[in-house]
Motif scaffolding. Structure first.
Motif, PDB file in Angstrom:
ATOM      1  N   MET A 152       0.845  -1.203   0.000  1.00 22.86           N
ATOM      2  CA  MET A 152       0.000   0.000   0.000  1.00 22.86           C
ATOM      3  C   MET A 152       0.877   1.247   0.000  1.00 22.86           C
ATOM      4  SD  MET A 152      -3.156  -1.009  -0.070  1.00 22.86           S
ATOM      5  CE  MET A 152      -3.866   0.638   0.074  1.00 22.86           C
ATOM      6  N   SER A 153       0.474   2.205  -0.831  1.00 24.04           N
ATOM      7  CA  SER A 153       1.202   3.473  -0.890  1.00 24.04           C
ATOM      8  C   SER A 153       0.349   4.616  -0.341  1.00 24.04           C
ATOM      9  CB  SER A 153       1.650   3.748  -2.330  1.00 24.04           C
ATOM     10  OG  SER A 153       0.680   3.313  -3.249  1.00 24.04           O
ATOM     11  N   VAL A 154      -0.737   4.245   0.348  1.00 25.26           N
ATOM     12  CA  VAL A 154      -1.515   5.181   1.185  1.00 25.26           C
ATOM     13  C   VAL A 154      -2.049   4.338   2.338  1.00 25.26           C
ATOM     14  CG1 VAL A 154      -2.295   6.631  -0.760  1.00 25.26           C
ATOM     15  CG2 VAL A 154      -3.753   4.738   0.012  1.00 25.26           C
ATOM     16  N   MET A 155      -2.515   5.000   3.390  1.00 29.75           N
ATOM     17  CA  MET A 155      -3.287   4.260   4.386  1.00 29.75           C
ATOM     18  C   MET A 155      -4.648   3.998   3.752  1.00 29.75           C
ATOM     19  SD  MET A 155      -1.647   3.362   6.999  1.00 29.75           S
ATOM     20  CE  MET A 155      -2.815   2.949   8.296  1.00 29.75           C
ATOM     21  N   LEU A 184       3.538  -8.374  -7.973  1.00 29.86           N
ATOM     22  CA  LEU A 184       3.817  -7.273  -7.044  1.00 29.86           C
ATOM     23  C   LEU A 184       2.881  -6.117  -7.380  1.00 29.86           C
ATOM     24  CD1 LEU A 184       7.738  -7.376  -6.927  1.00 29.86           C
ATOM     25  CD2 LEU A 184       6.080  -8.576  -5.471  1.00 29.86           C
ATOM     26  N   GLU A 185       2.049  -5.784  -6.418  1.00 28.89           N
ATOM     27  CA  GLU A 185       0.993  -4.787  -6.658  1.00 28.89           C
ATOM     28  C   GLU A 185       1.212  -3.571  -5.773  1.00 28.89           C
ATOM     29  OE1 GLU A 185      -3.591  -5.394  -7.681  1.00 28.89           O
ATOM     30  OE2 GLU A 185      -3.224  -5.866  -5.591  1.00 28.89           O
ATOM     31  N   VAL A 186       0.814  -2.418  -6.289  1.00 29.38           N
ATOM     32  CA  VAL A 186       0.888  -1.174  -5.525  1.00 29.38           C
ATOM     33  C   VAL A 186      -0.470  -0.496  -5.636  1.00 29.38           C
ATOM     34  CG1 VAL A 186       1.896   0.085  -7.505  1.00 29.38           C
ATOM     35  CG2 VAL A 186       2.259   0.949  -5.187  1.00 29.38           C
ATOM     36  N   ASP A 187      -0.878   0.167  -4.552  1.00 26.63           N
ATOM     37  CA  ASP A 187      -2.251   0.691  -4.495  1.00 26.63           C
ATOM     38  C   ASP A 187      -2.269   1.960  -3.656  1.00 26.63           C
ATOM     39  OD1 ASP A 187      -4.989   1.076  -4.258  1.00 26.63           O
ATOM     40  OD2 ASP A 187      -5.381  -0.851  -3.279  1.00 26.63           O
ATOM     41  N   GLY A 188      -2.721   3.045  -4.276  1.00 28.38           N
ATOM     42  CA  GLY A 188      -2.903   4.302  -3.553  1.00 28.38           C
ATOM     43  C   GLY A 188      -2.050   5.411  -4.136  1.00 28.38           C
ATOM     44  N   GLY A 189      -2.707   6.405  -4.700  1.00 33.28           N
ATOM     45  CA  GLY A 189      -1.963   7.554  -5.222  1.00 33.28           C
ATOM     46  C   GLY A 189      -1.159   7.254  -6.478  1.00 33.28           C
ATOM     47  N   VAL A 190      -1.507   6.172  -7.161  1.00 25.86           N
ATOM     48  CA  VAL A 190      -0.801   5.848  -8.418  1.00 25.86           C
ATOM     49  C   VAL A 190      -1.444   6.690  -9.528  1.00 25.86           C
ATOM     50  CG1 VAL A 190      -0.190   4.037 -10.054  1.00 25.86           C
ATOM     51  CG2 VAL A 190      -0.274   3.522  -7.601  1.00 25.86           C
ATOM     52  N   ASN A 191      -0.633   7.533 -10.125  1.00 23.57           N
ATOM     53  CA  ASN A 191      -1.152   8.442 -11.149  1.00 23.57           C
ATOM     54  C   ASN A 191      -0.047   8.731 -12.165  1.00 23.57           C
ATOM     55  OD1 ASN A 191       0.588  10.399 -10.053  1.00 23.57           O
ATOM     56  ND2 ASN A 191      -0.990  11.070  -8.608  1.00 23.57           N
ATOM     57  N   HIS A 192      -0.267   9.732 -12.997  1.00 18.34           N
ATOM     58  CA  HIS A 192       0.685  10.013 -14.076  1.00 18.34           C
ATOM     59  C   HIS A 192       2.072  10.369 -13.550  1.00 18.34           C
ATOM     60  CE1 HIS A 192      -3.335  10.468 -15.615  1.00 18.34           C
ATOM     61  NE2 HIS A 192      -2.841  10.102 -16.772  1.00 18.34           N
ATOM     62  N   ASP A 193       2.114  10.934 -12.357  1.00 23.05           N
ATOM     63  CA  ASP A 193       3.415  11.333 -11.806  1.00 23.05           C
ATOM     64  C   ASP A 193       4.136  10.197 -11.097  1.00 23.05           C
ATOM     65  OD1 ASP A 193       3.046  13.952 -12.627  1.00 23.05           O
ATOM     66  OD2 ASP A 193       1.871  14.417 -10.825  1.00 23.05           O
ATOM     67  N   THR A 194       3.407   9.197 -10.642  1.00 22.07           N
ATOM     68  CA  THR A 194       4.033   8.170  -9.790  1.00 22.07           C
ATOM     69  C   THR A 194       4.111   6.791 -10.436  1.00 22.07           C
ATOM     70  OG1 THR A 194       1.883   7.753  -8.743  1.00 22.07           O
ATOM     71  CG2 THR A 194       3.328   9.324  -7.646  1.00 22.07           C
ATOM     72  N   ILE A 195       3.378   6.582 -11.519  1.00 20.43           N
ATOM     73  CA  ILE A 195       3.247   5.201 -12.020  1.00 20.43           C
ATOM     74  C   ILE A 195       4.565   4.633 -12.555  1.00 20.43           C
ATOM     75  CG2 ILE A 195       2.470   5.733 -14.404  1.00 20.43           C
ATOM     76  CD1 ILE A 195       0.352   3.436 -13.939  1.00 20.43           C
ATOM     77  N   GLN A 200       9.249   0.839 -12.267  1.00 23.52           N
ATOM     78  CA  GLN A 200      10.712   0.739 -12.141  1.00 23.52           C
ATOM     79  C   GLN A 200      11.114   0.020 -10.863  1.00 23.52           C
ATOM     80  OE1 GLN A 200      12.178   4.728 -12.840  1.00 23.52           O
ATOM     81  NE2 GLN A 200      11.469   4.512 -14.951  1.00 23.52           N
ATOM     82  N   ALA A 201      10.323   0.194  -9.813  1.00 22.61           N
ATOM     83  CA  ALA A 201      10.634  -0.478  -8.548  1.00 22.61           C
ATOM     84  C   ALA A 201      10.224  -1.947  -8.570  1.00 22.61           C
ATOM     85  CB  ALA A 201       9.941   0.237  -7.393  1.00 22.61           C
ATOM     86  N   GLY A 202       9.504  -2.357  -9.624  1.00 22.38           N
ATOM     87  CA  GLY A 202       9.172  -3.778  -9.720  1.00 22.38           C
ATOM     88  C   GLY A 202       7.693  -4.100  -9.676  1.00 22.38           C
ATOM     89  N   ALA A 203       6.852  -3.098  -9.512  1.00 15.57           N
ATOM     90  CA  ALA A 203       5.408  -3.392  -9.480  1.00 15.57           C
ATOM     91  C   ALA A 203       4.947  -3.841 -10.859  1.00 15.57           C
ATOM     92  CB  ALA A 203       4.625  -2.156  -9.048  1.00 15.57           C
ATOM     93  N   ASN A 204       4.135  -4.903 -10.893  1.00 16.75           N
ATOM     94  CA  ASN A 204       3.555  -5.305 -12.181  1.00 16.75           C
ATOM     95  C   ASN A 204       2.032  -5.323 -12.165  1.00 16.75           C
ATOM     96  OD1 ASN A 204       3.361  -7.624 -10.691  1.00 16.75           O
ATOM     97  ND2 ASN A 204       4.792  -8.808 -11.929  1.00 16.75           N
ATOM     98  N   MET A 205       1.432  -4.952 -11.035  1.00 18.78           N
ATOM     99  CA  MET A 205      -0.023  -4.737 -10.952  1.00 18.78           C
ATOM    100  C   MET A 205      -0.209  -3.360 -10.325  1.00 18.78           C
ATOM    101  SD  MET A 205      -1.703  -7.402 -12.037  1.00 18.78           S
ATOM    102  CE  MET A 205      -0.674  -8.444 -13.065  1.00 18.78           C
ATOM    103  N   LEU A 206      -0.784  -2.453 -11.098  1.00 17.03           N
ATOM    104  CA  LEU A 206      -0.839  -1.053 -10.656  1.00 17.03           C
ATOM    105  C   LEU A 206      -2.290  -0.638 -10.469  1.00 17.03           C
ATOM    106  CD1 LEU A 206       1.562  -0.926 -13.386  1.00 17.03           C
ATOM    107  CD2 LEU A 206       2.280   0.278 -11.335  1.00 17.03           C
ATOM    108  N   VAL A 207      -2.679  -0.522  -9.217  1.00 20.79           N
ATOM    109  CA  VAL A 207      -4.063  -0.142  -8.944  1.00 20.79           C
ATOM    110  C   VAL A 207      -4.214   1.361  -9.156  1.00 20.79           C
ATOM    111  CG1 VAL A 207      -5.890  -0.077  -7.212  1.00 20.79           C
ATOM    112  CG2 VAL A 207      -4.278  -2.005  -7.265  1.00 20.79           C
ATOM    113  N   VAL A 208      -5.220   1.722  -9.915  1.00 21.59           N
ATOM    114  CA  VAL A 208      -5.451   3.150 -10.168  1.00 21.59           C
ATOM    115  C   VAL A 208      -6.925   3.449  -9.936  1.00 21.59           C
ATOM    116  CG1 VAL A 208      -5.330   5.019 -11.840  1.00 21.59           C
ATOM    117  CG2 VAL A 208      -3.600   3.217 -11.896  1.00 21.59           C
ATOM    118  N   GLY A 209      -7.189   4.387  -9.044  1.00 20.67           N
ATOM    119  CA  GLY A 209      -8.566   4.821  -8.790  1.00 20.67           C
ATOM    120  C   GLY A 209      -8.814   6.168  -9.435  1.00 20.67           C
ATOM    121  N   SER A 210      -8.546   7.229  -8.654  1.00 17.26           N
ATOM    122  CA  SER A 210      -8.945   8.568  -9.101  1.00 17.26           C
ATOM    123  C   SER A 210      -8.251   9.029 -10.381  1.00 17.26           C
ATOM    124  CB  SER A 210      -8.705   9.579  -7.978  1.00 17.26           C
ATOM    125  OG  SER A 210      -7.402   9.453  -7.474  1.00 17.26           O
TER     126      SER A 210
END
Ligand code: DX5
Ligand code: ZN
Length: 230
Positions: A152-155, A184-195, A200-210
């Motif tokens: 998780m990249s947010v609470m 490897l999944e990441v979730d929270g605040g994934v957007n154009h600036d952070t994806i 690059q850090a190894g995530a291959n499942m990128l959760v995107v909400g807003s």
């Protein structure tokens, strides 16, 4: 879908954007899902919140089941809830393909390992999630045999929060281990600036909400994000 088929679909899609339906218009769920699918989604992320483990409610198996009837895409169900073991079978029967539980709701790692085994026995892929303050060591016991690890990249609790880069360190450490085969999944605040940092850090499942659902045009937003990871 059975485990091997789910795994093959995710592997073929990776690195993949997993759009969260958290912020979609639930009066138009089937249409929203179809728009995401047309925009290029190869899986969907469903955020279940219980108002107890996280300070927000969303939905339970009823919406998972409605999503299941709306699409053949793999459904990645993120259980932000206490006592998930009580409901695993129901989420699987509702159509969940990946079921992710939080380390923080377990008393110890044996309980987490039992949940992982139970999810696998139900025929789904087993996911383990850790919040930003939770260290990787807390999932030592399952890290080599769960199917997906969600950093998780947010609470958890709300869409639209700011990305916490602590997730990147964990992803990179997991990526560098030969004995970790999980998605490897990441979730929270994934957007154009952070994806791009995430892949690059190894995530291959990128959760995107807003970053997808706050715009009118899913196609354009999805395509822009995809360009940044492929
Ligand atoms: C966070 C949820 C996320 C959320 C992501 O509590 O688990 O899946 O929907 O939303 P964004 O991308 O807006 O941070
Ligand atoms: Zn989520």
């Amino acid at each position: 879908m059975q485990r091997e088929q789910i795994r093959a679909k995710l592997a073929a899609a990776a690195p993949a954007i997993a759009p969260s339906i958290l912020l979609c218009d639930y009066t138009q769920l089937a249409q929203e899902i179809s728009s995401l699918e047309q925009a290029g989604a190869r899986l969907l992320h469903l955020d279940v919140m219980d108002g107890h483990f996280v300070p927000n409610f969303t939905f339970g198996m009823t919406i998972v089941e409605a999503a299941r009837r709306s699409t053949d895409l793999p459904l990645d169900v993120h259980l932000m809830m206490d006592n998930p073991g009580r409901y695993l079978r129901q989420f699987r029967e509702a159509g969940a393909d990946v079921i992710t539980v939080h380390e923080e709701v377990c008393h110890d790692q044996s309980e987490l390992a039992d949940l992982v085994a139970e999810i696998r026995d139900l025929g789904a892929l087993s996911g383990v999630a850790i919040n930003p303050p939770t260290p990787l060591e807390s999932i030592d016991k399952v890290v080599t045999d769960c199917d997906l690890i969600l950093c998780m990249s947010v609470m958890p609790g709300f869409g639209g929060q700011e990305f916490n880069p602590v997730a990147l360190e964990k992803l990179a450490a997991l990526r560098d281990r030969d004995d970790v085969t999980a998605f490897l999944e990441v979730d929270g605040g994934v957007n154009h600036d952070t994806i791009a940092d995430c892949t690059q850090a190894g995530a291959n499942m990128l959760v995107v909400g807003s970053a997808i659902s706050s715009g009118a045009d899913y196609n354009e937003r999805f395509a822009e994000l995809e360009r940044l990871i492929k």
